[in-house]
Design a protein around this motif. Structure first.
Motif, PDB file in Angstrom:
ATOM      1  N   GLY A   8       0.728  -1.358   0.599  1.00  0.00           N
ATOM      2  CA  GLY A   8       0.001  -0.021   0.115  1.00  0.00           C
ATOM      3  C   GLY A   8       0.805   1.513   0.144  1.00  0.00           C
ATOM      4  O   GLY A   8       2.361   1.262  -0.462  1.00  0.00           O
ATOM      5  N   SER A   9       0.456   2.289   0.408  1.00  0.00           N
ATOM      6  CA  SER A   9       0.649   3.551   0.739  1.00  0.00           C
ATOM      7  C   SER A   9       0.695   4.354  -0.760  1.00  0.00           C
ATOM      8  O   SER A   9       1.450   3.634  -2.076  1.00  0.00           O
ATOM      9  N   ALA A  10       0.979   5.296  -0.913  1.00  0.00           N
ATOM     10  CA  ALA A  10       1.219   6.572  -2.083  1.00  0.00           C
ATOM     11  C   ALA A  10       2.754   6.319  -2.549  1.00  0.00           C
ATOM     12  O   ALA A  10       3.191   5.738  -3.187  1.00  0.00           O
ATOM     13  N   ILE A  11       3.395   6.602  -1.192  1.00  0.00           N
ATOM     14  CA  ILE A  11       4.833   6.444  -1.249  1.00  0.00           C
ATOM     15  C   ILE A  11       5.568   5.724   0.146  1.00  0.00           C
ATOM     16  O   ILE A  11       4.913   5.949   1.227  1.00  0.00           O
ATOM     17  N   THR A  12       5.971   5.245  -0.260  1.00  0.00           N
ATOM     18  CA  THR A  12       7.152   4.080   1.117  1.00  0.00           C
ATOM     19  C   THR A  12       8.664   4.269   1.219  1.00  0.00           C
ATOM     20  O   THR A  12       8.795   4.696   0.127  1.00  0.00           O
ATOM     21  N   TRP A  13       8.655   4.945   2.485  1.00  0.00           N
ATOM     22  CA  TRP A  13      10.367   5.345   2.125  1.00  0.00           C
ATOM     23  C   TRP A  13      10.296   4.834   3.683  1.00  0.00           C
ATOM     24  O   TRP A  13      10.027   5.491   4.640  1.00  0.00           O
ATOM     25  N   LYS A  14      10.903   3.319   3.930  1.00  0.00           N
ATOM     26  CA  LYS A  14      11.339   2.409   4.531  1.00  0.00           C
ATOM     27  C   LYS A  14      12.459   1.385   4.654  1.00  0.00           C
ATOM     28  O   LYS A  14      12.609   1.617   3.257  1.00  0.00           O
ATOM     29  N   TYR A  15      13.559   1.939   5.664  1.00  0.00           N
ATOM     30  CA  TYR A  15      14.318   0.877   5.584  1.00  0.00           C
ATOM     31  C   TYR A  15      14.452   0.065   6.691  1.00  0.00           C
ATOM     32  O   TYR A  15      15.930   0.457   7.949  1.00  0.00           O
ATOM     33  N   PRO A  16      13.834  -0.847   7.104  1.00  0.00           N
ATOM     34  CA  PRO A  16      14.372  -1.843   8.474  1.00  0.00           C
ATOM     35  C   PRO A  16      15.935  -2.627   8.444  1.00  0.00           C
ATOM     36  O   PRO A  16      16.339  -3.243   7.418  1.00  0.00           O
ATOM     37  N   SER A  17      16.767  -1.851   9.475  1.00  0.00           N
ATOM     38  CA  SER A  17      17.768  -1.710   9.431  1.00  0.00           C
ATOM     39  C   SER A  17      18.529  -3.184  11.097  1.00  0.00           C
ATOM     40  O   SER A  17      17.627  -3.410  11.756  1.00  0.00           O
ATOM     41  N   CYS A  18      19.528  -3.598  10.634  1.00  0.00           N
ATOM     42  CA  CYS A  18      20.015  -4.162  12.013  1.00  0.00           C
ATOM     43  C   CYS A  18      21.368  -3.756  12.104  1.00  0.00           C
ATOM     44  O   CYS A  18      22.262  -3.749  11.367  1.00  0.00           O
ATOM     45  N   ILE A  60       7.898   3.792  -4.373  1.00  0.00           N
ATOM     46  CA  ILE A  60       8.729   2.818  -3.456  1.00  0.00           C
ATOM     47  C   ILE A  60       9.837   2.845  -3.169  1.00  0.00           C
ATOM     48  O   ILE A  60      10.894   2.991  -4.442  1.00  0.00           O
ATOM     49  N   ASP A  61      10.878   3.494  -1.857  1.00  0.00           N
ATOM     50  CA  ASP A  61      11.926   3.787  -1.860  1.00  0.00           C
ATOM     51  C   ASP A  61      12.611   2.780  -0.779  1.00  0.00           C
ATOM     52  O   ASP A  61      12.087   3.380   0.521  1.00  0.00           O
ATOM     53  N   SER A  62      12.783   1.452  -0.121  1.00  0.00           N
ATOM     54  CA  SER A  62      12.786   0.699   0.852  1.00  0.00           C
ATOM     55  C   SER A  62      14.221  -0.275   0.243  1.00  0.00           C
ATOM     56  O   SER A  62      14.456  -0.517  -0.726  1.00  0.00           O
ATOM     57  N   GLY A  63      14.034  -0.463   1.226  1.00  0.00           N
ATOM     58  CA  GLY A  63      15.214  -1.458   1.287  1.00  0.00           C
ATOM     59  C   GLY A  63      16.137  -2.007   3.329  1.00  0.00           C
ATOM     60  O   GLY A  63      14.961  -1.792   3.592  1.00  0.00           O
ATOM     61  N   THR A  64      16.912  -2.343   3.586  1.00  0.00           N
ATOM     62  CA  THR A  64      18.148  -1.950   4.717  1.00  0.00           C
ATOM     63  C   THR A  64      19.169  -1.478   4.737  1.00  0.00           C
ATOM     64  O   THR A  64      19.672  -0.995   3.563  1.00  0.00           O
ATOM     65  N   LYS A  65      19.294  -1.983   6.140  1.00  0.00           N
ATOM     66  CA  LYS A  65      20.997  -2.035   6.187  1.00  0.00           C
ATOM     67  C   LYS A  65      21.177  -2.662   7.299  1.00  0.00           C
ATOM     68  O   LYS A  65      20.979  -2.696   8.441  1.00  0.00           O
ATOM     69  N   MET A  66      22.950  -3.400   7.127  1.00  0.00           N
ATOM     70  CA  MET A  66      23.097  -4.176   7.848  1.00  0.00           C
ATOM     71  C   MET A  66      24.011  -4.373   8.052  1.00  0.00           C
ATOM     72  O   MET A  66      25.236  -3.225   7.478  1.00  0.00           O
ATOM     73  N   VAL A  67      24.501  -2.956   9.942  1.00  0.00           N
ATOM     74  CA  VAL A  67      26.058  -2.303   9.610  1.00  0.00           C
ATOM     75  C   VAL A  67      25.881  -3.649  10.822  1.00  0.00           C
ATOM     76  O   VAL A  67      26.247  -4.013  12.086  1.00  0.00           O
TER      77      VAL A  67
END
Lengths: 251, 489
Positions: B316-326, B349-356
């Motif tokens: 959903g959502s018109a715009i998604t800005w989301k980066y669930p990270s660890c 949608i601009d989404s992804g993750t960060k693994m630090v």
């Protein structure tokens, strides 16, 4: 008696090139027809036109399935009406288990025909029974549709789909290609088991070999988009001996 | 005392007439006036009866937020948001607190039904016992119904609204809040820190395996009400918890802002599994309306051998800005990110993750499946980094994009930084289209066009679907089909 399949003067083209040039064919319930012919004679085009593939444009003629205009129907409607094409090159669908695919297809057809969907246990029983006969393992049913299947596995999976979906009209497009003799026998047994008085089959093949196992009632020779000769099973034997040269040159 | 009654009494206890802006009150809700300033922050804090330190924390965030500007690096475009034209607080109003679940406003229960809350969860809301899913339902900003607290309490698990946690367990909140996502982390997280309304709080004590999946349903209800959820989950040493979050919103013309913050903390040998199904209003066929979803989600594998796993289904959502990270701080810790992001219509949608990777022998795995249809833009943006001391860091990343039609876009933007030579990072990416042959094959077996697309896409995302808890699997497979309706033909 209404013919199961009645093709009259069918013309079809692919990318503006005419491939079928006035083909006529009548298949009655219970009959197995073989269509033989040299490469490029339009055999596979015929199968795609009957199944309703995009890009295959019908420019003339009629096709009726039990008196109904087949050409007006979408591919899924044709399937629900009882048309089944066993593909020469079955398509891979990664991530979709063969079992799931079969179930989705069967229930979609049943729904289209106004029948109730099969429950999971009913469906599992049905598939197991049919799969066993075709030597399709449970493990294979869990694998994604045609993905990583060997040539023989793909063809067996096609025949399994056919036996689960129980179509009225089976079209087998070069089902023998890429099969060794043992696989051929299994596939042919599967097809023969589906022969019945109210089902018709069109078996498209380049080689006579398959017809030793699936013995046709009628054999047609196709050349340059038309049926040029029709006979009994002996015609296939004759072709085996003489080849297609006479037809490609004469046409 | 049930959270509902507490909340209601809390609201009642505030002398609203003294508040200089007064209230806008209609039949269903109370809200603060539009705009954002110190008074609004004080109002929110007072409404919730928060301790002084919390108010200071919020005011500090507001001060910092005013010095920040909206990030522009994401591949999304939208008209500028007027942050002074939004409401920052709305609470459902009830004349009396429900004594039991049966007393809950039937309108609310009907809403749950419309939102497609599965039968099983509806049963819980209807008071059926022995179900194994606990729902902390969030209606607009305040938690309205909290269930199964008793059974959770038996195991020492705290599962409540953030407001309640601030009252009942202030020491835990104070210790961990903002410890993963700092106040000034980013524009939206800072905004959230100033005005967060409510959210969920979970604490799983040492050695406890949480006896059930914890589940929260969010919904945006009020017109032009920014939603600022704040969720904090702490898994103490050797514990395990699985948390499900599902969202949906009704059709609406105005764009709605949602800027949530989720913080996860896993101590030694602890594991947190966080699953999201996001199905907010994506806007109409012309791209009008729809939710702006600017979310900050981060997990801190603080302890040795800890593990945090994110699974998200974004439809959903018109715009998604989301980066669930660890943040893989603890030695031998592990982070996972499994994502299905579906965009159709005019969604972006601009989404992804960060693994630090910070600790030794840390590992991470990223499986991202993006599906773009219609006129949508779908971007995977990811960072995998190993710091100097992160010996033997391992990452495997697989980013697959599937395009439906020829007017949508799929983009992959992976960043990889290894400052330790022992790091081994693998990255695989594919982009494909649903082929005409696949469509024809499915249709020749009796599947309709949309059914065929749904089946092929479900196959494409299978690796991620399998990571979802059972409760979400079937729902998600259906949702994928629904999300892609009208994408072919």
């Amino acid at each position: 008696m209404t013919a199961l399949l009645e093709i009259k003067d069918l013309h079809a083209q692919v990318e503006e090139q005419e491939i079928l040039k006035g083909l006529s064919l009548t298949v009655n319930p219970g009959e197995v027809h073989a269509i033989m012919g040299p490469n490029g004679s339009g055999k596979s085009t015929l199968s795609y036109v009957l199944a309703g593939k995009d890009d295959y444009e019908v420019t003339g003629g009629e096709v009726a399935l039990q008196g109904e205009d087949l050409l007006e129907m979408e591919p899924d409607e044709r399937a629900a009406a009882g048309v089944f094409l066993a593909f020469q090159y079955p398509v891979e669908i990664p991530g979709v288990a063969t079992m799931t695919f079969l179930r989705t297809a069967l229930n979609a057809q049943r729904k289209a025909r106004g029948e109730a969907e099969l429950s999971t246990p009913e469906f599992m029983r049905l598939v197991r029974e049919k799969a066993d006969k075709l030597g399709v393992s449970q493990e294979m049913l869990k694998r994604p549709v045609n993905t990583g299947f060997s040539g023989g596995e793909k063809k067996r999976a096609e025949i399994l789909q056919m036996s689960v979906l129980e179509p009225r009209l089976c079209i087998l497009d070069e089902t023998d290609s890429g099969l060794d003799i043992d696989a051929l026998r299994i596939v042919a047994d599967g097809v023969n088991a589906l022969r019945s008085p109210d089902r018709g089959m069109v078996v498209i093949t380049h080689y006579q070999r398959l017809l030793d196992y699936i013995v046709p009632d009628i054999v047609h020779v196709m050349s340059r988009g038309r049926i040029v000769r029709t006979g009994g099973p002996e015609l296939a034997k004759e072709l085996e001996a003489s080849g297609y040269a006479a037809y490609t040159e004469a046409a | 005392m049930p959270a509902v009654r507490e909340t209601v009494e809390q609201v009642r206890s505030i002398d609203v007439d003294k508040y200089k802006y007064g209230f806008f009150t209609d039949i269903e809700s109370e809200k603060a006036p539009k705009g954002l300033n110190e008074d609004i922050v004080r109002f929110i804090s007072a409404k919730k009866g928060e301790p002084e330190w919390m108010l200071e924390w919020r005011l500090d965030a507001l001060k910092r937020w005013r010095t920040m500007s909206e990030p522009t690096w994401a591949r999304v475009s939208y008209p500028k948001i007027d942050f002074q034209d939004l409401y920052y607080y709305a609470a459902p109003k009830q004349s009396a607190g429900p004594q039991t679940l049966d007393d809950v406003d039937p309108e609310l229960l009907r809403t749950y039904e419309k939102l497609g809350i599965p039968l099983r969860e509806q049963e819980i809301l209807a008071g059926v016992e022995n179900s194994r899913v606990a729902v902390d339902a969030v209606f607009d900003s305040v938690s309205v119904v909290t269930t199964f607290k008793k059974e959770l309490a038996k195991h020492g698990v705290i599962f409540c609204s953030m407001s309640e946690a601030l009252r009942e367990h202030p020491e835990l909140v104070r210790k961990y809040l903002g410890s993963v996502v700092p106040v000034s982390d980013n524009y939206y997280a800072t905004l959230n820190s100033a005005v967060f309304s409510d959210g969920s709080f979970v604490y799983v004590p040492k050695g406890v395996r949480c006896p059930m999946e914890l589940s929260t349903y969010f919904r945006i209800n009020e017109k032009q009400t920014g939603q600022f959820e704040r969720t904090l989950i702490i898994a103490d040493e050797g514990s395990y918890v699985s948390y499900l979050e599902g969202c949906t919103a009704p059709s609406r013309d105005e764009n709605q802002l949602h800027a949530a913050v989720v913080e996860l903390i896993a101590l030694d040998d602890a594991e947190i599994k966080y699953s999201t199904v996001q199905n907010w209003y994506p806007g109409d066929a012309d791209g009008k309306g729809g939710v702006y979803n600017f979310v900050t989600k981060r997990g801190d594998c603080r302890g040795r051998n800890s593990k945090i796993s994110w699974t998200q289904v974004e439809t959903g959502s018109a715009i998604t800005w989301k980066y669930p990270s660890c943040i893989l701080r603890g030695d031998n810790s592990r982070g996972e990110f499994y994502s299905i992001a579906i965009s159709n219509g005019h969604q972006q949608i601009d989404s992804g993750t960060k693994m630090v990777h910070l600790g030794k022998n840390t590992s991470s795995r990223i499986i991202s499946k993006g599906i773009a249809a219609g006129f949508s833009e779908n971007t995977y943006r990811g960072l995998v980094s190993a710091h100097k001391k992160a010996t033997n860091a391992r990452n495997f990343t697989q980013c697959d994009s599937l395009l439906i039609g020829d007017r949508c876009g799929a983009h992959t933007v992976p960043y990889i930084e290894a400052k330790n030579a022992s790091a081994v990072f693998e990255h695989e990416a594919t982009t494909s289209k649903i082929s005409d042959d696949q469509m024809f094959y499915c249709m020749s077996r009796g599947l309709g066009e949309e059914e065929a697309v749904a089946l092929i896409v479900n196959g494409f995302v299978r690796d991620v679907i399998q990571q979802l808890p059972m409760e979400f699997m079937v729902e998600t497979q259906k949702l994928i089909g629904i999300s892609l309706e009208g994408s072919v033909g």
